[in-house]
Design an enzyme around this catalytic site. Structure first.
Site, short mmCIF file in Angstrom:
data_model
loop_
_atom_site.label_atom_id
_atom_site.label_comp_id
_atom_site.label_asym_id
_atom_site.label_seq_id
_atom_site.Cartn_x
_atom_site.Cartn_y
_atom_site.Cartn_z
CD GLN A 106 -2.55 -1.23 2.45
OE1 GLN A 106 -3.60 -0.59 2.78
NE2 GLN A 106 -2.19 -2.14 3.57
CG HIS A 107 1.26 5.62 -1.60
ND1 HIS A 107 1.11 6.91 -0.69
CD2 HIS A 107 2.02 6.09 -2.39
CE1 HIS A 107 1.92 7.84 -1.05
NE2 HIS A 107 2.63 7.23 -2.08
#
Length: 397
Positions: free
Chosen positions: A228-229
């Site tokens: 994920q970011h």
């Protein structure tokens, strides 16, 4: 006119294993004449690795493509004298021994540049030539650990994870190649040949995104978040019925497009998801929605809905490197090299990502056999077949 970007540049390559040889392979790809200097009899340790029985390692084949090979024992006085003769014809000497090892033999940068003041000297080591860890041993995983990358890589509930492949070695190699090219450019402008001291820890620390800036500026640490970011969502890998896809929506516009594509337009106006910050804070709930939608479809169906023919979002199937030899985009870009080999039949290399207009491919397509170019290279400094026979018998070459 067609030509090679680094045509006429001679690199004396003392590197071994991965990081240094990759750097000089990049320079060879660009047309430099790279003369790889190896230990007599055994050569670079990387010659021994994954390969058909009795063959040179395929990893060595890849990271030493386009070079010439000579043998030379740098530990003996006659070998050191020969190296300095070779230096006189070189534009750069590149090495990745443990910091201080060459200087301990009497072959430090000052000695090399005394033999040829126009010769760039570029060194890559685990921790560089200065600081409390100068001279310490290092490998790829050590650089990833000490450079901060491992702490950022992996899932929140798991251990730190090393980046796939020898990532730190290849990053260090890219910085090394860039440093050599920059130093050669400056030399042509000023006549000054620099000495480059590159630390692999430094190279990895330099690519840890903006982690230090963000921490010092707003106090947010770079934690492990898997695929994920840290500051937006969805930005992750999702499992379809026949593989994995990645979906990245790092703008409000892209997120609205995703909501329409998966039949959930109301999510775009949901207060939890209206902003980057909100989506990051509520990523678990949002990812669950996207995950459920992807899980019911094939990768082809997902990409049809979300890709260029659909919502036109940044998305892709997760591909293994071995699958990519058939990838139409990489094939179109010349990134899959196939070369006939006298004993292997064929070798497949990753192509050169640097696509200069009108530039020719490297002169030598394959990696060299050990000592294959002794006669040719040593003839350039005045040695004949009798000299080479004597030196070989003495173990100098």
């Amino acid at each position: 006119m067609p030509g090679r970007v680094l045509h006429g540049i001679r690199i004396l390559d003392l590197t071994r294993i991965v990081a240094g040889p990759f750097a000089t392979a990049v320079l060879a790809d660009l047309g430099a004449d790279v003369v790889k200097v190896e230990r007599p009899a055994t050569g670079d340790d990387y010659r021994y690795g994954p390969s058909p029985p009795g063959e040179t390692s395929l990893s060595f084949q890849n990271t030493n493509r386009g070079k010439r090979s000579i043998t030379l024992d740098l530990r003996v006085p006659e070998g050191q004298a020969l190296l300095l003769k070779l230096v006189q014809r070189a534009d750069a000497v590149v090495e990745n021994f443990r910091s201080g090892w060459l200087a301990g033999l009497g072959l430090g940068p000052d000695v090399i540049q005394a033999a040829n003041p126009r010769c760039v000297v570029a060194s890559l080591s685990g921790f560089g030539a200065t600081g409390p860890r100068a001279g310490h041993a290092s490998y790829d995983i050590v650089a990833q650990a000490t450079g901060g990358l491992m702490a950022m890589t992996g899932f929140a509930d798991g251990p730190p994870v090393r980046g796939g492949g020898a990532l730190a070695d290849f990053v260090g190699g890219l910085y090394l190649a860039l440093g050599v090219a920059a130093a050669l450019l400056e030399r042509e402008r000023t006549g000054r040949a620099r000495i480059l001291d590159l630390s692999n820890q430094d190279a990895i620390f330099a690519i840890t995104d903006s982690a230090v800036s963000i921490m010092q500026g707003i106090g947010v640490k770079s934690e492990r978040v898997g695929n994920q970011h840290p500051f937006t969502a969805p930005y992750d890998a999702f499992e379809a019925t026949d593989g994995w896809v990645v979906v990245a929506t790092a703008s409000n516009k892209l997120f609205r497009g995703l909501c329409e594509a998966i039949g959930r337009p109301e999510l775009a106006s949901d207060e939890r998801f209206r902003s980057h910050r909100g989506r990051a804070q509520n990523r678990a709930a949002l990812n669950d929605i996207v995950r459920a939608w992807v899980a019911e479809r094939t990768t082809e169906a997902v990409l049809a809905a979300l890709g260029p023919g659909g919502a036109d979002l940044p998305c892709a199937r997760v591909s293994r490197p071995d699958e990519l030899i058939r990838n139409p985009q990489l094939l179109a870009r010349g990134m899959i090299e196939r070369h006939p080999h006298p004993t292997l039949g064929e070798v497949v290399f990753h192509g050169n990502p640097l696509k200069f207009s009108g530039a020719e491919d490297r002169r030598l397509p394959l990696a060299p056999d050990l000592a294959a170019d002794n006669a040719e290279v040593y003839a350039e400094i005045g040695l004949n077949s009798g000299d080479l026979a004597r030196l070989a018998a003495a173990g100098v070459i």
